[in-house]
Design a protein around this motif. Structure first.
Motif, short mmCIF file in Angstrom:
data_model
loop_
_atom_site.label_atom_id
_atom_site.label_comp_id
_atom_site.label_asym_id
_atom_site.label_seq_id
_atom_site.Cartn_x
_atom_site.Cartn_y
_atom_site.Cartn_z
N ILE A 119 94.43 32.38 44.18
CA ILE A 119 94.55 33.84 44.21
C ILE A 119 93.30 34.48 43.61
N ALA A 120 92.85 33.94 42.48
CA ALA A 120 91.69 34.50 41.80
C ALA A 120 90.43 34.34 42.65
N ALA A 166 98.90 36.87 25.45
CA ALA A 166 97.88 35.87 25.74
C ALA A 166 97.71 35.76 27.26
N LEU A 167 98.81 35.88 27.98
CA LEU A 167 98.77 35.85 29.44
C LEU A 167 98.36 37.21 29.98
N GLY A 168 97.34 37.22 30.80
CA GLY A 168 96.91 38.45 31.45
C GLY A 168 96.65 38.19 32.92
N GLY A 169 95.90 39.08 33.54
CA GLY A 169 95.44 38.86 34.90
C GLY A 169 96.56 38.62 35.89
N TYR A 170 96.33 37.67 36.78
CA TYR A 170 97.25 37.45 37.89
C TYR A 170 98.53 36.73 37.45
N GLY A 225 93.71 28.52 35.25
CA GLY A 225 93.59 28.52 36.70
C GLY A 225 92.92 29.79 37.21
N HIS A 226 93.35 30.94 36.68
CA HIS A 226 92.73 32.21 37.05
C HIS A 226 91.23 32.15 36.77
N ALA A 227 90.86 31.74 35.57
CA ALA A 227 89.45 31.70 35.20
C ALA A 227 88.67 30.73 36.08
N ALA A 228 89.23 29.55 36.33
CA ALA A 228 88.53 28.54 37.14
C ALA A 228 88.29 29.04 38.55
N GLY A 229 89.28 29.73 39.13
CA GLY A 229 89.11 30.26 40.48
C GLY A 229 88.06 31.34 40.55
N THR A 230 88.05 32.22 39.57
CA THR A 230 87.06 33.30 39.54
C THR A 230 85.65 32.74 39.35
N VAL A 233 83.74 40.22 35.05
CA VAL A 233 84.59 40.15 36.25
C VAL A 233 86.04 39.88 35.85
N LEU A 234 86.25 38.96 34.92
CA LEU A 234 87.61 38.64 34.46
C LEU A 234 88.27 39.85 33.82
N ARG A 235 87.53 40.62 33.04
CA ARG A 235 88.09 41.84 32.46
C ARG A 235 88.52 42.81 33.57
N GLU A 236 87.70 42.93 34.61
CA GLU A 236 88.06 43.81 35.72
C GLU A 236 89.31 43.32 36.43
N GLN A 237 89.61 42.03 36.30
CA GLN A 237 90.82 41.45 36.89
C GLN A 237 91.99 41.43 35.89
N SER A 238 91.83 42.16 34.79
CA SER A 238 92.87 42.32 33.75
C SER A 238 93.17 41.05 32.97
N ALA A 239 92.25 40.08 33.00
CA ALA A 239 92.43 38.91 32.13
C ALA A 239 92.35 39.34 30.67
#
Length: 450
Positions: A4-5, A43-47, A407-412, A435-441
């Protein structure tokens, strides 16, 4: 989460999956621990958080809340989760190759050019600019010569495997009545931090999850009715349902990368499932007429390979809630280490009869970008339980919420590397983090949920 990321970051993305759905071991029915830390900060953010809140809004998950034993937890419906995460991936434009497994790879000077997968069509070759290894076992990394360790330092022993199953027809009111009348069976397990639950908490917390019934297991062992190397029973509940998840099986000495070991683990844990149901019916009030409603699609493996990155996350990093200049996410799943052999000391503590050392984390820790990139490989990132972490830190890294974060970070990271045609280890950490901040991580511990 990695697929997804990557897709949302703008890369054409194919997810190769050995089953016919997404969700991995989240589909087993276990509760999610560590979306918050013990002080109530996300701790959990993003997708990952997007998925969780989608499930909450649809009535398929409970809101995460602070918990005296686990730090924080929430319940979720595993069948609904599989459908919701599939919709997220499809909406992101992910392409799917189901019922396919990695069987080979080609690399030159640390640059992976293709992988080979086996499926109904035979052997298929897939090419890409970057690859994300979310196999849990670092399978791609191992096949192309990336650095990794296996199990515990020194002896290579790994945490035991389990088989989480669900039963229905449970009268939880009767179970709660028993626990209220027998407080000795709901004490905090040996080797755990935190305080035992009150009966008010157990009766009134939606989706409560707990370990209990130490005395009933002792009685069953004395009568010759229980041979599983566990001394407590884990129960996962969901509001207004009579089906519960059961965490009771355990087999030591299994290497999850060895097919013969995995087969032995599958057989033994499935036979232990039958023994567990007999125990529940005979000994645990409220379970007298329970029946099996689901068994997992595969053995639950806690630990195998850990990649070696330029930074290895340690137990002290986890316990101290350490931050890093290049952190790409946060973890708050408890430090959860099962004894690698029956009766062994865990973190210096003697835990009797198949124990678990579990320390809740009041303060989440940062996960450095360097821990997601295997040494020696130019275009591979890693997410999930096989990131660069030592045996003890991996007891936290393997938690569902942390796996979604990595997983989110690795995909981005992989998508940025593909778009810039750059080795992933040479990307500017600050640019990746933006970029991760823009994805709400969640990169800093500033977002308090409760």
């Amino acid at each position: 989460m990695a697929a997804i990321a990557a897709a949302r970051t703008g890369a054409r993305t194919l997810v190769v999956e050995k089953y016919g759905y997404l969700g991995g071991l989240m589909s087993l029915g276990m509760h999610m621990l560590g979306s918050l830390d013990g002080d109530g900060y996300w701790a959990l953010g993003g997708y990952g958080r997007e998925l969780l809140l989608d499930l909450v809004d649809s009535g398929y998950a409970t809101r995460p809340d602070v918990d005296s034993l686990f730090g924080a937890l929430n319940a979720q419906d595993p069948e609904a989760l599989k459908l919701h995460v599939l919709r997220m991936a499809a909406d992101a434009g992910v392409e799917f190759l189901f019922h396919s497994v990695l069987v080979g790879a080609t690399a030159t000077d640390g640059q992976v050019s293709s992988i080979s997968v086996a499926n109904k069509a035979g052997i298929e070759e897939l090419r890409a600019r970057t690859f994300v290894d979310c196999s849990g076992d670092a399978d791609l990394v191992a096949r192309v010569g990336g650095e990794f360790t296996a199990g515990r330092d020194g002896d290579g022993l790994m945490q035991p495997v389990s088989n989480i199953f669900k039963v229905s027809g449970v009268d939880l009111a009767a179970t709660w009545d028993y626990l209220e009348a027998h407080p000795q069976d709901r004490t905090a397990p040996q080797g755990w931090s935190g305080e035992a639950y009150s009966m008010d908490y157990i009766r009134n917390t939606p989706g409560v999850h707990f370990l209990a019934f130490h005395q009933l297991i002792k009685a069953a062992k004395s009568a010759g009715d229980f041979s599983i190397p566990r001394h407590s029973l884990g129960i996962y509940t969901f509001p207004d349902r009579d089906d519960v998840g059961i965490n009771l099986t355990r087999v030591h000495g299994i290497d999850g990368t060895n097919p013969r070991d995995v087969s032995r683990g599958e057989v033994l844990t499935q036979l232990q499932t039958l023994e567990s149901i007999d125990f529940l019916r005979k000994y645990v009030p409220g379970f007298e007429t329970c029946y099996l409603v689901s068994a997992p699609h595969q053995l639950g493996v806690r630990e195998t390979r850990h990649i070696v990155g330029s930074y290895t996350l340690t137990r002290q990093d986890v316990m101290d809630g350490r931050d890093f200049d290049d952190q790409v996410g946060r973890g708050a799943y408890p430090l959860d280490i099962h004894d690698v052999a029956p009766g062994e000391r865990v973190l210096g503590q003697q835990v009797e009869g198949g124990g678990i050392t579990l320390w809740k984390l009041a303060h989440s820790y940062g996960i450095p970008l360097r821990a997601l990139i295997p040494n020696g490989l130019r275009n591979v990132t890693v997410g999930g339980r096989c990131i660069s972490a030592d045996h003890e830190a991996a007891g936290s890294v393997r938690g569902q919420a942390v796996c979604m974060v990595t997983g989110h970070a690795a995909g981005t990271i992989a998508a940025i590397g593909a778009k810039e045609d750059s080795p992933v280890g040479e990307l500017a950490p600050d640019a990746v983090r933006q970029v991760l901040r823009e994805q709400s991580a969640v990169l800093e511990r500033t977002d308090r949920a409760v």
